[in-house]
Design a protein around this motif. Structure first.
Motif, short mmCIF file in Angstrom:
data_model
loop_
_atom_site.label_atom_id
_atom_site.label_comp_id
_atom_site.label_asym_id
_atom_site.label_seq_id
_atom_site.Cartn_x
_atom_site.Cartn_y
_atom_site.Cartn_z
N ASN A 33 0.81 -1.22 0.00
CA ASN A 33 0.00 0.00 0.00
C ASN A 33 0.85 1.27 0.00
O ASN A 33 0.36 2.35 0.32
CB ASN A 33 -0.96 0.05 1.19
CG ASN A 33 -2.08 -0.96 1.02
OD1 ASN A 33 -2.60 -1.12 -0.07
ND2 ASN A 33 -2.40 -1.66 2.08
N SER A 250 -3.46 -12.08 5.00
CA SER A 250 -4.38 -10.97 5.16
C SER A 250 -3.74 -9.74 4.57
O SER A 250 -2.54 -9.70 4.35
CB SER A 250 -4.69 -10.73 6.64
OG SER A 250 -3.56 -10.19 7.28
N ARG A 251 -4.55 -8.75 4.32
CA ARG A 251 -4.00 -7.56 3.71
C ARG A 251 -4.97 -6.41 3.91
O ARG A 251 -6.18 -6.61 3.85
CB ARG A 251 -3.82 -7.81 2.22
CG ARG A 251 -3.00 -6.77 1.52
CD ARG A 251 -2.56 -7.30 0.18
NE ARG A 251 -1.55 -8.32 0.31
CZ ARG A 251 -1.25 -9.19 -0.64
NH1 ARG A 251 -1.92 -9.19 -1.76
NH2 ARG A 251 -0.29 -10.07 -0.46
N SER A 252 -4.42 -5.25 4.17
CA SER A 252 -5.28 -4.07 4.21
C SER A 252 -5.57 -3.64 2.79
O SER A 252 -4.75 -3.80 1.90
CB SER A 252 -4.57 -2.92 4.94
OG SER A 252 -4.32 -3.30 6.26
N HIS A 270 -6.95 -14.34 -1.18
CA HIS A 270 -6.19 -14.78 -0.01
C HIS A 270 -6.19 -16.31 0.09
O HIS A 270 -5.19 -16.93 0.44
CB HIS A 270 -6.77 -14.19 1.28
CG HIS A 270 -6.64 -12.70 1.36
ND1 HIS A 270 -5.82 -11.97 0.55
CD2 HIS A 270 -7.23 -11.80 2.19
CE1 HIS A 270 -5.90 -10.70 0.87
NE2 HIS A 270 -6.76 -10.56 1.87
N SER A 295 -11.84 0.15 9.92
CA SER A 295 -10.71 0.84 10.53
C SER A 295 -10.87 0.84 12.04
O SER A 295 -11.93 1.13 12.57
CB SER A 295 -10.64 2.29 10.04
OG SER A 295 -9.67 2.98 10.80
N THR A 341 -11.73 -2.32 6.02
CA THR A 341 -10.34 -2.04 5.64
C THR A 341 -9.48 -3.29 5.53
O THR A 341 -8.40 -3.25 4.98
CB THR A 341 -9.67 -1.11 6.67
OG1 THR A 341 -9.78 -1.72 7.96
CG2 THR A 341 -10.31 0.25 6.68
N LYS A 342 -9.98 -4.40 6.07
CA LYS A 342 -9.12 -5.57 6.04
C LYS A 342 -9.92 -6.86 6.10
O LYS A 342 -10.93 -6.95 6.78
CB LYS A 342 -8.17 -5.55 7.26
CG LYS A 342 -7.04 -6.56 7.18
CD LYS A 342 -6.04 -6.32 8.29
CE LYS A 342 -4.73 -7.02 7.99
NZ LYS A 342 -3.67 -6.66 8.93
N GLY A 344 -9.00 -11.26 6.11
CA GLY A 344 -7.90 -12.23 6.12
C GLY A 344 -8.41 -13.63 6.35
O GLY A 344 -9.57 -13.86 6.71
#
Ligand SMILES: [Mg+2]
Length: 420
Positions: A33, A250-252, A270, A295, A341-342, A344
């Motif tokens: 990001n 996982s990833r934002s 994922h 968030s 926002t995320k 996973g």
């Protein structure tokens, strides 16, 4: 004796291999990001860019020094790492990859060889075959090999190879006098100040400190580190790095997601990664956990976080079966009206393939062969060449990668073209 071979400024060096215009130019690489600086060339370090600093704080510096900024290109770095490690493995029958760009190599039985010369040969071959610059540290223990590598890198008089075991004792003592404890492998940022309270400020003092006192105050790792500095081996070369016990992917998101279908697409991506990792270590899983959250830092937005454990009907490493289970899980915890926002997925327990009881389903061999084909194609053509249809991004959940370099080594269209 052991050698530690480590690539200099690995990510930046990978970028330079394929773009010689970057030689001598300050280069920085950013985290996922494009958030923080995670790698700096020597020029960028000299200009004052700190490690892990958020990129917006150094915009001015980047601009005024004409720095080149890159998004992290893990397809490139992973492949370059594999290449460098395979070259290093030619120099020793027994190596242990320690991180993406570092490798211990056993030099046992090579006492008849001029090891400084040998180190230079390693450097030359890795450079010629991969384009990557490495330094070589040689010592009688892992901790000393790490220390030697630090000297090789920081002190030009070693020309990239430092052999501590061949060094006169006075010289070694002087170098250790000059090394703060915080720079030693295994001494954390919290331990260094506490050592200072005991009057232990440098590597030599740590080496010569009484072992029983160190063990009592700091535990066995610090004690062993001290012994290793004195040449007593306490950390063995592992024949094989420990297999992972669990897998988390996982990833934002680059931006917030509100629609279930976008979250599903991200989740399936994922799952593909997690299943690939599972297959790479010959394991199976029969349950997984899906988690999502909004968030957690913005007090002005409604917050939501949830996770769910899902049973998979059979022990498997087939991404289609895992995806079905994961998507069902997500549907049950998804709540509309939030800005996510995320997301996973975790595979908390891995079962080695050999230990699994007989497969129940007749189509499992067909599935396994399909998965092998998917892995082979993605390895050759780049990740995502073959993908679950649902994993195709419809909207902007993908990572922010504003300055991504081409995948020079894993995609045909990204090959460097040369004009003569
Ligand atoms: Mg390195």
């Amino acid at each position: 004796l052991l050698a530690l071979v480590d690539v200099n400024n690995f990510y930046c060096s990978c970028e330079r291999v394929f773009d010689p215009r970057l030689q001598g130019v300050p280069v920085v690489v950013l985290s996922n990001n494009d958030g923080c600086v995670i790698a700096r060339s020597n020029e960028a370090k000299a200009a004052g860019v700190a490690m892990a600093v958020p990129v917006f704080k150094v915009r001015e510096l980047i601009h005024s020094h004409g720095m080149k900024v890159f998004s992290s290109n893990y397809a490139l770095y992973g492949d370059m790492s594999r290449r460098a490690m395979s070259v290093i493995a030619q120099f020793s029958p027994n190596t242990e990859q320690y991180s993406i760009d570092e490798c211990f190599a056993d030099l046992e039985g090579m006492s008849h060889v001029d090891l400084r010369q040998y180190g230079q040969e390693i450097r030359a071959r890795v450079l010629q075959w991969t384009g990557l610059p490495v330094c070589v540290g040689i010592g009688s223990t892992k901790t000393l090999a790490k220390l030697a590598n630090l000297f090789a890198k920081k002190r030009p008089e070693f020309s990239g190879v430092c052999h501590l075991a061949s060094m006169p004792q006075v010289r070694l003592d002087a170098l250790m006098d000059d090394t703060p404890t915080g720079a030693i492998w295994g001494i954390g940022q919290k331990t260094a100040p506490k050592l200072k309270e005991l009057g232990i400020n440098n590597a030599r003092q740590l080496r010569d400190a009484p072992a029983s006192q160190l063990c009592e105050r700091f535990g066995v790792v610090v004690e062993r580190t001290s012994r290793e500095l004195g040449g007593v081996s306490c950390f063995d070369l592992e024949d094989q790095p420990q297999p992972r016990k669990q897998i988390v992917v996982s990833r934002s998101f680059g931006e917030r997601l509100t629609k279930l279908e976008d979250l599903l697409a991200a989740l399936m991506n994922h799952i593909e990664r997690a299943a690939e990792k599972l297959r790479a270590q010959d394991c199976l899983a029969d349950h997984l956990q899906v988690f999502v959250h909004t968030s957690l830092f913005n007090p002005n937005e409604p917050r939501y976080a949830n996770s769910i454990n899902v049973r998979v009907p059979t022990l498997t490493n087939d991404c289609r079966v895992l995806a079905d289970a994961a998507c069902a899980g997500l549907r049950s915890i998804f709540r509309p009206g939030f800005r996510y926002t995320k997301i996973g997925v975790m595979l908390p327990e891995l079962v080695p393939q050999g230990m699994a009881q007989g497969q129940l389903f007749e189509d499992s061999e067909q599935g396994a062969s399909l998965m092998r084909t998917v892995d082979a194609i993605n390895l050759r053509m780049g990740r995502g060449s073959v993908s679950l249809a649902g994993a195709m991004a419809k909207t902007g959940w993908k990572m922010k990668q504003g300055n991504l370099s081409p995948r020079y080594t894993t995609r045909w269209v990204d090959l460097v073209s040369v004009r003569a």
